[in-house]
Structure formats: structure tokens, C-alpha cells
Design a protein around this motif. Structure first.
Motif, mmCIF file in Angstrom:
data_model
loop_
_atom_site.group_PDB
_atom_site.id
_atom_site.type_symbol
_atom_site.label_atom_id
_atom_site.label_comp_id
_atom_site.label_asym_id
_atom_site.label_seq_id
_atom_site.Cartn_x
_atom_site.Cartn_y
_atom_site.Cartn_z
ATOM 1 N N GLU A 213 -14.836 -17.386 -17.354
ATOM 2 C CA GLU A 213 -14.877 -18.754 -16.837
ATOM 3 C C GLU A 213 -14.821 -18.755 -15.311
ATOM 4 O OE1 GLU A 213 -15.453 -22.701 -17.358
ATOM 5 O OE2 GLU A 213 -15.214 -21.302 -19.035
ATOM 6 N N GLU A 214 -13.957 -17.940 -14.745
ATOM 7 C CA GLU A 214 -13.829 -17.900 -13.288
ATOM 8 C C GLU A 214 -15.009 -17.186 -12.642
ATOM 9 O OE1 GLU A 214 -9.997 -16.684 -11.857
ATOM 10 O OE2 GLU A 214 -8.941 -17.887 -13.363
ATOM 11 N N PHE A 215 -15.537 -16.172 -13.328
ATOM 12 C CA PHE A 215 -16.730 -15.487 -12.832
ATOM 13 C C PHE A 215 -17.878 -16.484 -12.688
ATOM 14 C CE2 PHE A 215 -20.454 -12.580 -13.917
ATOM 15 C CZ PHE A 215 -20.495 -11.962 -12.678
ATOM 16 N N TYR A 216 -18.058 -17.350 -13.670
ATOM 17 C CA TYR A 216 -19.143 -18.326 -13.611
ATOM 18 C C TYR A 216 -18.828 -19.509 -12.704
ATOM 19 C CZ TYR A 216 -22.365 -15.861 -16.485
ATOM 20 O OH TYR A 216 -23.264 -14.922 -16.913
ATOM 21 N N GLU A 217 -17.575 -19.762 -12.458
ATOM 22 C CA GLU A 217 -17.242 -20.746 -11.426
ATOM 23 C C GLU A 217 -17.735 -20.240 -10.069
ATOM 24 O OE1 GLU A 217 -13.354 -23.251 -9.863
ATOM 25 O OE2 GLU A 217 -13.069 -21.190 -10.547
ATOM 26 N N HIS A 218 -17.553 -18.958 -9.833
ATOM 27 C CA HIS A 218 -18.058 -18.367 -8.586
ATOM 28 C C HIS A 218 -19.584 -18.432 -8.542
ATOM 29 C CE1 HIS A 218 -18.475 -15.638 -5.175
ATOM 30 N NE2 HIS A 218 -19.419 -15.029 -5.882
ATOM 31 N N ILE A 219 -20.243 -18.054 -9.640
ATOM 32 C CA ILE A 219 -21.705 -18.063 -9.680
ATOM 33 C C ILE A 219 -22.249 -19.458 -9.410
ATOM 34 C CG2 ILE A 219 -23.701 -17.823 -11.226
ATOM 35 C CD1 ILE A 219 -22.251 -15.500 -12.573
ATOM 36 N N ASP A 220 -21.702 -20.466 -10.081
ATOM 37 C CA ASP A 220 -22.225 -21.826 -9.950
ATOM 38 C C ASP A 220 -21.967 -22.414 -8.575
ATOM 39 O OD1 ASP A 220 -23.159 -21.684 -12.509
ATOM 40 O OD2 ASP A 220 -21.478 -22.757 -13.415
ATOM 41 N N THR A 221 -20.916 -21.956 -7.919
ATOM 42 C CA THR A 221 -20.638 -22.421 -6.564
ATOM 43 C C THR A 221 -21.531 -21.719 -5.550
ATOM 44 O OG1 THR A 221 -18.331 -22.792 -7.203
ATOM 45 C CG2 THR A 221 -18.817 -22.783 -4.848
ATOM 46 N N PHE A 222 -21.877 -20.463 -5.859
ATOM 47 C CA PHE A 222 -22.699 -19.671 -4.937
ATOM 48 C C PHE A 222 -24.187 -20.009 -5.027
ATOM 49 C CE2 PHE A 222 -25.368 -16.021 -3.982
ATOM 50 C CZ PHE A 222 -24.901 -15.635 -2.741
ATOM 51 N N MET A 223 -24.708 -20.192 -6.222
ATOM 52 C CA MET A 223 -26.155 -20.275 -6.422
ATOM 53 C C MET A 223 -26.860 -21.386 -5.638
ATOM 54 S SD MET A 223 -27.561 -17.847 -7.995
ATOM 55 C CE MET A 223 -27.187 -16.444 -9.051
ATOM 56 N N PRO A 224 -26.263 -22.552 -5.417
ATOM 57 C CA PRO A 224 -26.982 -23.584 -4.652
ATOM 58 C C PRO A 224 -27.388 -23.167 -3.244
ATOM 59 C CG PRO A 224 -25.184 -24.584 -5.863
ATOM 60 C CD PRO A 224 -25.027 -23.086 -6.018
#
Length: 588
Positions: free
Chosen positions: A490-501
């Protein structure tokens, strides 16, 4: 002598252990020295580059294991066995699209065609003696985790005899690849067509397109290679495109203008600027220092492309305008073609593809570019939404693969079938290779892997080492099963979703990076550079994982049971230097 001594000690300690064991703890000492690996069995799915490399990695770093690799095709090679359409080649330089441990100094071309890569993979298997574990023409059709015995129960279909049989393994490694399951486009009436219907990933060996009116649907990587390859031989080529896409100049030209220009100026190519001369290949073979310098210079340049993907960075700004000018010139400044082909979205939003000869082919007299949407396919050809019927002899669908990451067969773990889980929600994997609730299951090039970042060969080498370290840990530390915990993912994808934009990948375009969606989340790519991914995998974060420990002889689980009988294999093995710590006091 060492074994006799160990046997005597074990017998004595076992007797003492039975005396000291109490009903209160129900815990017993494991009568083996620290450093004893338990016997395990591993099943790998797929014998493409990932599966082939895995065989070697396990051979080098594991002991006391069995391995079988099930491959559905009749030969190894994966993508490069299946894709054999005209013009099919890799857009990564040949000498960087190979195993780092098995360099091939005699690649014919700067960018290798599919058949040469397939031949390389077959040759590596044969010469490195990697064929033993591989079972071709065998397809995994079902896998289910059994908690009690800590094993995967797997069903395999023999594609020759059609027999279905069972196998079991402690670890299931999925190396079937992302670009593996091709799909027909969702066009009404597709199979009503009475002419030849071909998919780029299932190209018939006997398909004769000469002097015919042929449609190519799609302008992804495959379509971009097919169009210039078949254009000289067809009667008329009708190219249906749905979206614009950035086309890069031939990559060798961009490399010659990069920091690798010095070494590239010393490389001899033929008059077409594509194939290495005989003298050059001989120099690669004889001059090892020069060859290594060449490979490392190009590798560094390939690794350095990530800044272009940062949408507001100066590299992205400097790249877009030259690309637009290149495309305009190659299209002869044809207003209609420029409008149809040149995007407004960021460079890299769709996969940036070098299209040698593609743009020029679109201007040829026998080529028609159709941007009208397809309404349906009828027996005679294609009907557009504007009502035009375009009669055709053949239709080539260069429409890609199922890139949803959903498995092609049931993979049933603690939390249910991974097919259902990833169909119902966005596919997510810990560092691209493991899934919560699916113990002892690891995937190569899963969701959020760096598959758009450069050579897959080197990427899969790093993943294999990472997974082998995990399996070793389980072997040596009495771990029955291991899976990433949900909170870590969950936290790994929080990082991904914050980074990707902040990247071009998240731009407004229809891309397979987003499973064909225009505005969906970026599913396929790692949130960072290629080097960033390699660096990330250097350390195993044990705190992110859930463990179940072996429970021998009905005794209570204990994470320290692997410490065993108080002795170490390092002192009981006469071949091991038991005072190794004196050799390099500063080793870290």
C-alpha cells in the motif's frame, strides 16, 4: 571425520534435547548445524530471457534444490521465438541487449533482428548447458497454494499428448513475460473477413502479401516496423492509425550525437549504417578492452534517457521540438500527415519508438493513411464510421498484447485467485515481483517493473539475483512461506501514485503503460530510472514481509529454529576456511 564427529554430536545433543524439552513450550532444537539449506523444489513458468537467466542464477547461488521450467512453445526464446513479422527487430543496441555474463561480439547488426536474438538465446542454452530443466511444449494451466504443506500444486498440460498432470513445488516463479498473450482488436465483424487475417504476433510463415492490397491496423512498435518492411512488395498498403505517436530518428544517429560519440566514431558499419563490417566484428573479438569500453559507453547512454521522461524538466523541453521538426521533415511537411502523426502529448507518454523508414513510407504512392475510425469489418474489407468501404485482400492487426497483467490461468493463493483480484482492482506488486496473500510466488517484469527503461536482459538479471537471495533466506532460515505484507505494498503504491504525475508516462494519451487507457494510472512502469530500480533491489527489506516458519515434528514455530544444534557448517566443512574473518578485517 567431520561427518562422523557431527553424527556423534547430533546423537548426543538430540538425547539432551529430549530431556530438556518441556510440554510448556513444545519446542525442540533442530538437530542440524547453522547454515544447512533445506531441500526445495522450484517451478518456473517460461523459458524466455528471464527463465534462461534464472536457470544459471540458481545454479550459481543455490544448493540442495530441484528446478523445472515449463515452456509452452516448442523452443526457448519467448518474445523472440513468437514474434517473426517482417521488420521485427530490437530497438536496443545489440551489444546491450544480451546477458552481461554471455557477451556476443559477433552480432551482425547494430540493432538485431528477431531471428538473430532467438538464435543467440538458443545458443546460450546449448553452450552453457542450461537446457536440462526446460520442458518445452508444456503449458501451466492451474496453480494453487496449499498452506499445510507449504507447496504449490500445479497442473501442466503436455501440448503434444494433451495429457494433464500434476506437479508440486515450494516456490513458483512466473517468467512468462508481459508481451506474451497477443489479442485481436475489439472490432465488430473482425472474423467475418474473407481474406487473410493476420496478427503481428502470430505471423504465418507462408503468408504471401506481395502484389496485394493489405491493411495494417495500429501504429505501435510492431506496426511501425511492419509498414516500411512490406511496403515495397504490396500492391497497396492501407494504414489505419487511431492515435499520433512520437517517432524518434534512427537511434544510431542519436547515439552518435551523445556522450558515446567518441567510441561510436571508431565503429565501422556498412554503407547502410546498419551492419557491422567483418573487420569490426573481428576487432570486438580480439580487443577485449575496446569491446568493453564500447558496451559500457552505449549502456551508460541508454541508462541516461530517464530525464527525458520528467515532463517539466529541461531535457524533455529540449527533446520535443527537435522531434517535431524531424517528423515534419520526414513527412515532407504534409499537413494532413503531420496533424495525424505528430502528438501534442509529452514525449514518452506512449513508448518512444525509432521508426527507420516508417514516416518516409507513409508518403509513398502506394500507401494510404486512414485516420477515420473503423466502424466494422465486413467480408470484403473495412467500413469506416464515415461509411466508406475499403476493399482488401489481407488485414494485418498490429494491435499488441493483453497488458493487463492478469494471469492467463488461475493462480490461487491465500486471498483467492489472482486473476479475479487483478481483474477487480488495479494490479499491484511489491517492487514488481511479489504479491500480498500469494506466498512463495514471484513474477518477473510484473506491475511497476522498468520495462520501458532499456534492455530487459540486464533487468531480469537483477530480478533473478534479488529473488534468489529471498529463496536462499527461506532455505537457510527455516521459512516455510514468505509474502509481502499488504501495508508495505500500500505504501509502495502511495509513493508510485504521488511520483508518476511528474512523468510523461502519466500524460493524456492512450498507452499500454496504462493498459490502453488514456487517463488511467500508470500500471506497467517503475517510478524512477533504470539505475534507480537496480539500486532498489540491492537490499532485501525483511520488515516488509510476512513469514510462516517450519513446524517440524508438531513442535511450535520458532523463527530461530534455524540456529540448530549450536554448530556452524563453516566449522564442520573441512573445505571451508573457518577463520575467514581474519582474512579481510575491513570487509563489510
Amino acid at each position: 571425520m567431520a561427518q562422523t564427529r557431527l553424527s556423534q554430536l547430533t546423537s548426543h545433543l538430540h538425547a539432551e534435547n529430549m530431556k530438556s524439552q518441556t510440554k510448556a513450550t513444545n519446542y525442540a532444537i533442530t538437530e542440524q548445524p547453522l547454515g544447512t539449506p533445506r531441500q526445495i523444489r522450484i517451478i518456473c513458468i517460461g523459458a524466455g530471457a528471464s527463465g534462461i537467466n534464472l536457470i544459471r542464477t540458481l545454479r550459481l547461488h543455490l544448493t540442495n534444490y530441484e528446478l523445472v521450467v515449463y515452456e509452452k512453445n516448442s523452443s526457448v526464446g519467448g518474445t523472440w521465438y513468437e514474434n517473426r513479422y517482417p521488420g521485427c527487430k530490437c530497438d536496443i543496441p545489440s551489444h546491450n541487449y544480451q546477458f552481461s555474463w554471455r557477451p556476443n561480439q559477433t552480432w551482425k547488426s547494430f540493432f538485431s533482428p528477431a531471428n538473430e536474438i532467438e538464435e543467440y538465446l538458443c545458443r546460450v542454452c546449448e553452450e552453457e548447458n542450461l537446457e536440462g530443466p526446460i520442458r518445452t511444449k508444456h503449458q501451466v494451466i492451474h496453480a494453487e497454494w496449499h498452506e499445510e504443506d507449504g507447496q504449490w500444486w500445479v497442473k501442466i498440460k503436455n501440448l503434444v499428448t494433451r495429457e494433464v498432470f500434476d506437479d508440486r513445488a515450494h516456490f513458483l516463479l512466473d517468467a512468462h513475460g508481459i508481451l506474451n498473450s497477443w489479442k485481436w482488436p475489439d472490432i465488430p465483424g473482425l472474423h467475418d473477413f474473407k481474406g487473410e487475417l493476420v496478427h503481428s504476433a502470430d505471423w504465418p510463415k507462408d503468408f504471401d502479401y506481395s502484389n496485394k492490397t493489405v491493411a495494417v491496423i495500429g501504429n505501435g512498435s510492431s506496426g511501425i516496423q511492419i509498414v516500411p518492411a512490406i511496403e515495397p512488395e504490396v500492391k497497396q498498403l492501407v494504414h489505419f492509425i487511431r492515435s499520433p505517436t512520437w517517432i524518434a530518428p534512427p537511434r544510431i544517429q542519436t547515439l552518435q550525437m551523445s556522450d558515446a560519440s567518441d567510441i561510436l566514431s571508431q565503429i565501422e558499419l556498412d554503407e547502410n549504417n546498419e551492419d557491422f563490417t567483418t573487420a569490426q566484428k573481428e576487432k570486438f573479438v580480439k580487443d577485449h578492452a575496446f569491446y568493453k569500453k564500447f558496451v559500457k559507453a552505449v549502456e551508460k547512454q541508454v541508462n541516461g534517457n530517464f530525464p527525458i521522461m520528467i515532463k517539466d524538466g529541461k531535457e524533455a523541453q529540449f527533446t520535443k521540438e527537435p522531434l517535431r521538426m524531424y517528423m515534419e521533415e520526414a513527412l515532407g511537411n504534409d499537413e494532413r500527415l503531420c496533424k495525424a502523426l505528430i502528438p501534442t502529448f509529452p514525449v514518452g507518454c506512449r513508448r518512444l519508438t525509432p521508426g527507420t523508414g516508417y514516416l518516409e513510407a507513409l508518403r509513398k504512392p502506394g500507401v494510404r493513411v486512414v485516420t477515420q475510425a473503423i466502424k466494422r469489418i465486413v467480408p470484403e474489407g473495412v467500413e469506416t464510421v464515415e461509411g466508406e468501404l475499403i476493399k482488401l485482400d489481407s488485414i494485418v492487426c498490429a494491435t499488441g498484447f493483453d497488458v493487463s497483467f492478469t494471469p492467463q490461468f488461475p493462480i490461487i493463493g491465500r486471498d483467492g485467485n489472482l486473476q479475479d483480484i487483478w481483474q477487480a482492482e488495479r494490479p499491484r506488486a511489491y517492487m514488481s515481483c511479489a504479491v500480498p496473500g500469494i506466498p512463495n510466488y514471484f513474477v518477473f517484469l510484473g506491475p511497476s517493473a522498468p520495462i520501458g527503461h532499456g534492455s530487459v536482459f540486464t533487468i531480469t538479471e537483477h530480478v533473478a539475483k534479488y529473488l534468489t537471495r529471498i529463496i536462499r533466506k527461506c532455505q537457510y532460515e527455516g521459512i516455510k512461506s514468505i509474502s509481502p505484507n499488504a501495508a508495505a505494498v500500500e505504501e509502495f503504491y502511495e509513493h508510485i501514485d504521488t511520483f508518476m504525475p511528474r512523468t510523461a508516462w502519466a500524460g493524456r494519451c492512450r498507452s499500454w503503460f496504462k493498459n490502453g487507457q488514456e487517463n488511467g494510472p500508470v500500471i506497467a512502469l517503475h517510478p524512477g530510472s533504470r539505475i534507480h530500480f537496480f539500486h532498489m533491489l540491492e537490499q532485501f527489506r525483511g520488515e516488509d514481509w510476512d513469514y510462516v516458519y517450519e513446524n517440524k515434528h508438531g513442535c511450535r514455530e520458532n523463527r530461530f529454529a534455524y540456529l540448530g544444534n549450536g554448530f556452524s557448517t563453516k566449522e564442520l566443512d573441512p573445505a571451508y576456511d573457518s577463520t575467514w574473518y581474519l582474512n579481510e578485517p575491513d570487509a563489510f
